[in-house]
Design a protein around this motif. Structure first.
Motif, short mmCIF file in Angstrom:
data_model
loop_
_atom_site.label_atom_id
_atom_site.label_comp_id
_atom_site.label_asym_id
_atom_site.label_seq_id
_atom_site.Cartn_x
_atom_site.Cartn_y
_atom_site.Cartn_z
N TYR A 91 0.82 -1.20 0.12
CA TYR A 91 0.20 -0.08 0.12
C TYR A 91 0.77 1.19 -0.10
CZ TYR A 91 -4.15 -2.60 0.90
OH TYR A 91 -5.17 -3.59 0.63
N TYR A 92 1.60 1.53 -1.25
CA TYR A 92 2.66 2.53 -1.01
C TYR A 92 2.09 3.86 -1.35
CZ TYR A 92 5.56 -1.58 -1.85
OH TYR A 92 6.22 -2.63 -1.68
N ALA A 93 0.84 3.96 -1.54
CA ALA A 93 -0.02 5.44 -1.29
C ALA A 93 0.13 5.86 0.14
CB ALA A 93 -1.20 5.30 -1.46
N ARG A 94 0.47 4.97 1.11
CA ARG A 94 0.60 5.23 2.45
C ARG A 94 2.17 5.98 2.75
NH1 ARG A 94 -0.03 0.16 6.06
NH2 ARG A 94 1.33 -0.55 4.40
N GLY A 95 2.89 5.57 2.24
CA GLY A 95 4.24 6.26 2.27
C GLY A 95 4.41 7.57 1.36
N GLY A 261 -1.73 4.96 -8.72
CA GLY A 261 -2.18 3.82 -9.00
C GLY A 261 -1.24 2.51 -8.59
N LEU A 262 -1.46 1.41 -8.76
CA LEU A 262 -0.67 0.21 -8.23
C LEU A 262 0.66 0.27 -8.35
CD1 LEU A 262 -1.16 -2.71 -7.43
CD2 LEU A 262 -0.63 -3.52 -9.87
N LEU A 263 1.12 0.36 -6.98
CA LEU A 263 2.73 0.36 -7.26
C LEU A 263 3.40 1.49 -7.32
CD1 LEU A 263 3.52 -3.25 -8.25
CD2 LEU A 263 3.24 -2.53 -5.93
N GLY A 264 2.64 2.50 -7.48
CA GLY A 264 3.03 4.08 -7.75
C GLY A 264 4.48 4.34 -7.55
N GLY A 265 5.15 4.92 -8.43
CA GLY A 265 6.45 5.35 -8.02
C GLY A 265 7.45 4.47 -7.97
N LEU A 266 7.18 3.27 -7.67
CA LEU A 266 8.33 2.06 -7.67
C LEU A 266 8.96 1.74 -9.03
CD1 LEU A 266 6.64 1.99 -4.97
CD2 LEU A 266 7.21 -0.58 -4.84
N TRP A 267 10.15 1.07 -8.87
CA TRP A 267 10.65 0.69 -10.10
C TRP A 267 10.25 -0.70 -10.29
CZ3 TRP A 267 14.25 3.75 -12.98
CH2 TRP A 267 14.35 4.98 -12.44
N GLU A 268 10.38 -1.20 -11.50
CA GLU A 268 10.13 -2.45 -12.19
C GLU A 268 10.86 -2.97 -13.36
OE1 GLU A 268 6.11 -2.69 -13.31
OE2 GLU A 268 6.41 -1.43 -15.08
N PHE A 269 10.90 -4.13 -13.46
CA PHE A 269 11.19 -4.77 -14.99
C PHE A 269 9.92 -4.54 -15.81
CE2 PHE A 269 13.69 -7.07 -11.81
CZ PHE A 269 15.02 -6.61 -12.07
N PRO A 270 10.10 -3.97 -17.01
CA PRO A 270 9.19 -3.65 -17.99
C PRO A 270 8.55 -4.99 -18.57
CG PRO A 270 11.38 -3.38 -19.11
CD PRO A 270 11.61 -3.51 -17.68
N GLY A 271 7.23 -5.14 -18.81
CA GLY A 271 6.25 -6.04 -19.32
C GLY A 271 4.92 -5.62 -19.32
N GLY A 272 4.35 -6.83 -19.35
CA GLY A 272 2.62 -6.61 -19.42
C GLY A 272 1.81 -7.83 -19.79
N LYS A 273 0.65 -7.70 -19.79
CA LYS A 273 -0.47 -8.73 -19.79
C LYS A 273 -0.14 -9.45 -21.25
CE LYS A 273 -5.18 -9.36 -18.95
NZ LYS A 273 -5.79 -9.86 -20.30
N ILE A 274 -0.13 -10.87 -21.05
CA ILE A 274 -0.43 -11.72 -22.26
C ILE A 274 -1.93 -11.94 -22.67
CG2 ILE A 274 0.15 -13.91 -22.97
CD1 ILE A 274 2.31 -14.39 -20.88
N GLU A 275 -2.02 -11.51 -23.90
CA GLU A 275 -3.30 -11.57 -24.58
C GLU A 275 -3.61 -13.00 -24.88
OE1 GLU A 275 -4.94 -8.85 -24.47
OE2 GLU A 275 -3.60 -7.51 -24.27
#
Length: 363
Positions: A91-95, A261-275
């Motif tokens: 719940y990173y919006a808390r931070g 939104g979800l995990l806002g401001g955090l870093w990640e490895f790029p990717g996305g939803k498999i259609e």
DNA sequence: GACTCGTGGGG
DNA sequence: TCCCCAAGAGT
């Protein structure tokens, strides 16, 4: 709509208050933020404790106060530094809101945490329960609270015949009516301790409970069936393709998610939803083109892992990739960066991604 | 008023 | 493995 139950009489309220406060004196928990006079530190604890168990919070709380010992220290810190300290708590919006509110207090309240409930409620991340929790704990102000513990305790006390969500205003009134106004600090802590240690969701220890004789659920023998719960719908399960893209210098490409939104401001490895009907490889190649505007070659499989969020589940299918052409652009993120495995620890990542980093290290 | 928003532990 | 749920708030 008054409750014509046994809790109606003033006499019984006084009795309930005394029973709970006496129990609290000997059986209350000893927590790091108890007997803490600094409203900043109490505030930090209250935010961390939202939807999060005490055991999880304690180490974060200790580290946080070493890193940001004062409200002003927090206000002048970098958001990335703040999110790194919050990493893993969820719940990173808390931070983000804690940081935003600290800046607001410095600007509008001379750096002093406000004491007026109306002013406290204006701060981002603070609702009625957290405001009551802070002001009762810090200044003994007679404000009620209604967190998960209190909802459960009160639902059992009056044998509430519906889910607490459908009786929120009634439960607020009851919390306010029961509150020992001259000992609000202790009373609020006590009722939460009761919920956390005796009046637990499963297997409540009614035989040890100071309110046993007054508890309608216990007297009816239905304590394990209360509080009633709302029907829940099945969680969707998404398949996600994820890219660990390396360049010719062996660096890895990471991106920073949008602020909201979800995990806002955090870093990640790029990717996305498999259609539907799409292969993992095709998904990864497509997503990277769409999100970062670069061409890659999808290589060998690194790891697949499951992760559960509150409202859905995902399976991440992670592949090594080779950067072929194009300068990464921030099309659907705030920032992109090439980093080494040594540098990557300085960036805040969501939990699912830290598992990927661990897998990279293990190779 | 219904959705959204993380993670870890217990059963 | 799956479900539940925890010191809730913002939109």
């Amino acid at each position: 709509m008054t409750d014509k139950s046994a809790t109606e009489s003033e006499l019984e309220i006084v009795s309930l208050q005394q029973l709970l406060l006496d129990w609290y004196q000997t059986q209350g928990r000893d927590l790091p933020w108890r007997n803490e006079p600094d409203p900043y530190k109490i505030w930090v604890s209250e935010i961390m404790l939202q939807q999060t168990q005490v055991k999880t919070v304690i180490p974060y709380y200790q580290r946080w106060l070493k890193q940001f010992p004062t409200l002003n220290a927090l206000a002048t810190a970098d958001l990335q530094e703040v999110l790194k300290a919050w990493e893993g708590l969820g719940y990173y919006a808390r931070g983000r809101n804690l940081h935003k509110a600290a800046k607001y207090i410095v600007r509008h309240h001379d750096g002093v945490f406000p004491t007026q409930p109306e002013a406290v409620l204006k701060l981002p991340g603070i609702g009625r329960t957290t405001a009551g929790g802070i002001l009762s704990a810090a200044f003994n102000q007679p404000l009620p609270i209604l967190d998960g513990n209190v909802k459960r305790v009160l639902a059992r006390l009056i044998a509430l015949p519906k889910p607490p969500k459908q009786a929120v205003s009634q439960l607020w009134e009851l919390s306010e009516r029961l509150l020992a106004r001259d000992r609000a600090k202790d009373f609020n802590q006590a009722i939460m301790d009761l919920g956390a240690t005796l009046c637990t969701p499963k297997n409540p220890a009614c035989l040890l409970c100071p309110w046993q004789q007054h508890c309608q659920a216990y007297n009816k023998g239905i304590q394990s069936q209360l509080p009633m719960k709302e029907p829940s719908s099945p969680l969707p399960h998404k398949q996600i393709g994820v890219a660990v893209i390396r360049n010719t210098q062996g660096q890895i490409l990471i991106d920073r998610r949008l602020e909201e939104g979800l995990l806002g401001g955090l870093w990640e490895f790029p990717g996305g939803k498999i259609e539907p009907g799409e292969t993992v490889q095709a998904c990864i190649k497509r997503e990277i083109k769409e999100e970062l505007g670069i061409e890659i070659e999808v290589g060998e499989h690194l790891i697949s892992l499951d992760h559960a969020y509150t409202h859905f589940r995902i399976t991440l299918h992670v592949h090594y990739c080779r950067h072929l052409a194009g300068e990464p652009q921030t099309i659907e993120c705030q920032e992109v960066r090439w980093v080494t495995l040594e540098e990557i620890d300085r960036y805040p990542f969501p939990k699912a991604n830290t598992k990927i980093i661990a897998a990279l290290r293990a190779r």
